[in-house]
Design an enzyme around this catalytic site. Sequence first.
Site, PDB file in Angstrom:
ATOM      1  N   GLU A  80      28.591 -11.321 -28.971  1.00 48.53           N
ATOM      2  CA  GLU A  80      28.145 -10.125 -29.724  1.00 48.53           C
ATOM      3  C   GLU A  80      28.673 -10.127 -31.147  1.00 48.53           C
ATOM      4  O   GLU A  80      28.872  -9.073 -31.750  1.00 48.53           O
ATOM      5  CB  GLU A  80      28.587  -8.826 -29.031  1.00 48.53           C
ATOM      6  CG  GLU A  80      27.797  -8.464 -27.825  1.00 48.53           C
ATOM      7  CD  GLU A  80      26.317  -8.597 -28.031  1.00 48.53           C
ATOM      8  OE1 GLU A  80      25.828  -8.270 -29.125  1.00 48.53           O
ATOM      9  OE2 GLU A  80      25.641  -9.056 -27.100  1.00 48.53           O
TER      10      GLU A  80
HETATM   11  C1  LIG Z   1      30.054 -16.892 -22.430  1.00 52.30           C
HETATM   12  C2  LIG Z   1      29.067 -16.602 -23.518  1.00 52.30           C
HETATM   13  C3  LIG Z   1      28.050 -15.686 -23.286  1.00 52.30           C
HETATM   14  C4  LIG Z   1      27.095 -15.437 -24.282  1.00 52.30           C
HETATM   15  N1  LIG Z   1      26.038 -14.604 -24.004  1.00 52.30           N
HETATM   16  C5  LIG Z   1      24.991 -14.560 -24.880  1.00 52.30           C
HETATM   17  C6  LIG Z   1      23.767 -13.900 -24.531  1.00 52.30           C
HETATM   18  O1  LIG Z   1      23.629 -13.302 -23.456  1.00 52.30           O
HETATM   19  N2  LIG Z   1      22.742 -13.957 -25.401  1.00 52.30           N
HETATM   20  C7  LIG Z   1      22.825 -14.602 -26.606  1.00 52.30           C
HETATM   21  O2  LIG Z   1      21.853 -14.611 -27.345  1.00 52.30           O
HETATM   22  N3  LIG Z   1      23.981 -15.224 -26.978  1.00 52.30           N
HETATM   23  C8  LIG Z   1      25.047 -15.223 -26.147  1.00 52.30           C
HETATM   24  N4  LIG Z   1      26.214 -15.877 -26.487  1.00 52.30           N
HETATM   25  C9  LIG Z   1      26.320 -16.477 -27.799  1.00 52.30           C
HETATM   26  C10 LIG Z   1      27.328 -15.780 -28.703  1.00 52.30           C
HETATM   27  O3  LIG Z   1      26.853 -14.530 -29.119  1.00 52.30           O
HETATM   28  C11 LIG Z   1      27.658 -16.745 -29.848  1.00 52.30           C
HETATM   29  O4  LIG Z   1      28.451 -17.771 -29.288  1.00 52.30           O
HETATM   30  C12 LIG Z   1      28.373 -16.083 -30.979  1.00 52.30           C
HETATM   31  O5  LIG Z   1      27.526 -15.177 -31.636  1.00 52.30           O
HETATM   32  C13 LIG Z   1      28.897 -17.086 -32.000  1.00 52.30           C
HETATM   33  O6  LIG Z   1      27.933 -18.041 -32.329  1.00 52.30           O
HETATM   34  P1  LIG Z   1      28.304 -19.604 -32.232  1.00 52.30           P
HETATM   35  O7  LIG Z   1      28.880 -19.854 -30.907  1.00 52.30           O
HETATM   36  O8  LIG Z   1      27.128 -20.410 -32.613  1.00 52.30           O
HETATM   37  O9  LIG Z   1      29.435 -19.796 -33.296  1.00 52.30           O
HETATM   38  P2  LIG Z   1      29.216 -20.149 -34.838  1.00 52.30           P
HETATM   39  O10 LIG Z   1      28.175 -19.261 -35.419  1.00 52.30           O
HETATM   40  O11 LIG Z   1      29.032 -21.602 -34.975  1.00 52.30           O
HETATM   41  O12 LIG Z   1      30.624 -19.723 -35.456  1.00 52.30           O
HETATM   42  C14 LIG Z   1      31.781 -20.575 -35.440  1.00 52.30           C
HETATM   43  C15 LIG Z   1      32.868 -19.908 -36.285  1.00 52.30           C
HETATM   44  O13 LIG Z   1      32.407 -19.751 -37.642  1.00 52.30           O
HETATM   45  C16 LIG Z   1      32.480 -18.388 -38.043  1.00 52.30           C
HETATM   46  N5  LIG Z   1      31.322 -18.069 -38.889  1.00 52.30           N
HETATM   47  C17 LIG Z   1      30.029 -18.404 -38.680  1.00 52.30           C
HETATM   48  N6  LIG Z   1      29.261 -17.923 -39.673  1.00 52.30           N
HETATM   49  C18 LIG Z   1      30.067 -17.265 -40.514  1.00 52.30           C
HETATM   50  C19 LIG Z   1      29.866 -16.560 -41.741  1.00 52.30           C
HETATM   51  N7  LIG Z   1      28.657 -16.396 -42.263  1.00 52.30           N
HETATM   52  N8  LIG Z   1      30.933 -16.008 -42.340  1.00 52.30           N
HETATM   53  C20 LIG Z   1      32.164 -16.124 -41.819  1.00 52.30           C
HETATM   54  N9  LIG Z   1      32.426 -16.794 -40.669  1.00 52.30           N
HETATM   55  C21 LIG Z   1      31.380 -17.363 -40.025  1.00 52.30           C
HETATM   56  C22 LIG Z   1      32.473 -17.590 -36.748  1.00 52.30           C
HETATM   57  O14 LIG Z   1      33.094 -16.325 -36.914  1.00 52.30           O
HETATM   58  C23 LIG Z   1      33.237 -18.508 -35.798  1.00 52.30           C
HETATM   59  O15 LIG Z   1      34.607 -18.316 -35.940  1.00 52.30           O
HETATM   60  C24 LIG Z   1      27.202 -16.093 -25.534  1.00 52.30           C
HETATM   61  C25 LIG Z   1      28.243 -16.997 -25.770  1.00 52.30           C
HETATM   62  C26 LIG Z   1      29.156 -17.264 -24.778  1.00 52.30           C
HETATM   63  C27 LIG Z   1      30.240 -18.294 -25.046  1.00 52.30           C
END
Ligand SMILES: Cc1cc2nc3c(=O)[nH]c(=O)nc-3n(C[C@H](O)[C@H](O)[C@H](O)COP(=O)(O)OP(=O)(O)OC[C@H]3O[C@@H](n4cnc5c(N)ncnc54)[C@H](O)[C@@H]3O)c2cc1C
Length: 593
Positions: free
Chosen positions: A437
């Site tokens: 989220e």
């Molecule tokens: C167990 C689990 C359940 C989930 N359930 C759902 C679900 O039901 N539906 C769904 O759609 N998604 C779901 N997700 C996805 C989840 O919402 C994302 O993992 C999360 O939003 C982060 O995206 P990412 O993993 O690609 O990380 P990334 O976007 O790659 O981020 C990596 C790091 O970079 C930082 N970062 C990225 N962009 C920026 C920026 N612009 N400025 C500053 N910092 C930044 C982040 O804060 C983080 O620390 C789930 C994930 C998990 C692990």
Amino acid sequence: MPDYHAPLKDMQFVINEIAGLDAIAALPEFEEASPDLVEAVLEQAGIFASEVFAPLNQAGDEHGTRIDNGAVVSPPGYAEAYRQFVDNGWQGVGKSSAIDGQGLPFLVHSAVAEMWYASNMAFALCPLLTSGAIEALEMHAPAELQQLYLPHMISGEWSGTMNLTEPQAGTDLAAIKTRAERDGDRYRIRGQKIYITWGEHELSENIVHLVLARLPDAPPGVKGISLFLVPKYLANPDGSRGERNDLRVVSVESKMGIHSSPTCVMAYGDNEGAIGYLVGEENNGLACMFTMMNNARLEVGMQGVAISERAYQQAVSFARERVQGVARGHSERSTIIHHPDVRRMLMQIRAITQAGRALAYYASAQTDLAHHAGSEESRESNQRRVDLVIPIVKGWCTEMAQEATYLGLQVHGGMGFIEETGAAQHMRDARILTIYEGTTGIQALDLMGRKLLRDQGRSMYELLDELDAFAEQLSGAGEQFASMTGRFASALAAFRGATDYYLEHSAVDPDLGSAVGVDYLLLAGNVVCAWLMARSALAAQRHIDAGSKDDFFRHKIATAVFFAERILPRSEAQAMMVKSGSGSTMAIEADLF
Ligand SMILES: Cc1cc2nc3c(=O)[nH]c(=O)nc-3n(C[C@H](O)[C@H](O)[C@H](O)COP(=O)(O)OP(=O)(O)OC[C@H]3O[C@@H](n4cnc5c(N)ncnc54)[C@H](O)[C@@H]3O)c2cc1C
């Protein structure tokens, strides 16, 4: 392992004294939400949480989920527990009676949901996502779709999911590639989604996926994303379950915690294309999805509170039994709860949990008022407050849950590290909360950008002015509140100073919001929570002054004083960090790390 018991007394105290149930129950929509009814609902939910969900928590963690013949296999007992959840009508608690919900305030839903999350967070993610999907459909879907899908979802017979994430599109939803093509009055969806919570399972009869996808002629970026309802089984015109749609689960992730929640890779449209129905307008999907995401952010903050409560109960129970050393004033070996450092840990978890509960319930009550207050002016001002506090609820309560579950494990000593005890599970389960989220960093960006800069601090200064007025009131509250009064005044001054600094410097230091946003968010959370805890202390004192001998009120004051003395002082350091700007954070070039 001790079972979970619902902290009903504190919940009711916060609902009545801090969130202000009486003002909400005075609204025409909620005239049935009398204190007696609310108490009865909470009691029943507490029994259900302790007797049905909690006993499955540890076994669910050990069993996890797996795929067998294209179907996700849930841990033993889950199907029966879900059936009971549906039969008891729990899915519809906070939903409007206009759509066959129980018509209770969102505030009551939040308190009930706290018990689901505390007793079994991984399980309760399923009804959480259904709840968010219902809200998005209620606000944005055309009437025909609502009639076909909502009744089944409000009963819980059909569950919901949220499909945003793709391998290349996590935080950055502009990168979404899933395609949607027009096919008459519906659409064909093709693409892959990852990390979809409860994306496939056999607990409910159908799964209603809300999927973000892009039309062929869509503009690039977030302005070209549309939202679709893509059911596992299509609904027949009479509302019954119809044909299987072209979507499937590819795999379930092996992960650190929430083992019994299937986190699915989903494939849409491998064959003829999955049938989807537009929700809202074409290319406006992200705005519609935000309805669901805002709801879910508040709920995830609530999960932070819930898992902190669970960690607290378990740590207290262990500390009462484990005998080590001879505590001061004891002649024989004593239980560890008598050692001041163990007490410090227990008080820290307790204060964090109660403060987080006050914050999350306060935000929930503001949500009810934002939707239903009598005048437009008051609906608008409540909405401004909700928008402002949602990133704080999500960010603060989930970051503090890391501390609470860490300390919960620490109280156990070596036994905390041993899985059998269960303390480690809470720490592992809590770890996802600061990530999904929107990570804490993303909540902070929301707070610094959309919530602070966009209105030049108007909403934040409204809040600060309210806190200033309260500080004035607190200063006349009596000697027993002296330390709280002093600490609150200086933390509040630091908070205002950090806010002024940020608004004055964000233009000249463009990295400032992202570099110090998390510090500012935690500072805001500490001070707002201190405000709510101090209000709790004053309310408790009123009960004592009225002759109550109930220990609960004395303990509430002690917990609020602890918060002011041992947690709130972090605020001054956080304000200093905000005011140090982005320089040292960005001093080393990216390619030299
Ligand atoms: C167990 C689990 C359940 C989930 N359930 C759902 C679900 O039901 N539906 C769904 O759609 N998604 C779901 N997700 C996805 C989840 O919402 C994302 O993992 C999360 O939003 C982060 O995206 P990412 O993993 O690609 O990380 P990334 O976007 O790659 O981020 C990596 C790091 O970079 C930082 N970062 C990225 N962009 C920026 C920026 N612009 N400025 C500053 N910092 C930044 C982040 O804060 C983080 O620390 C789930 C994930 C998990 C692990």
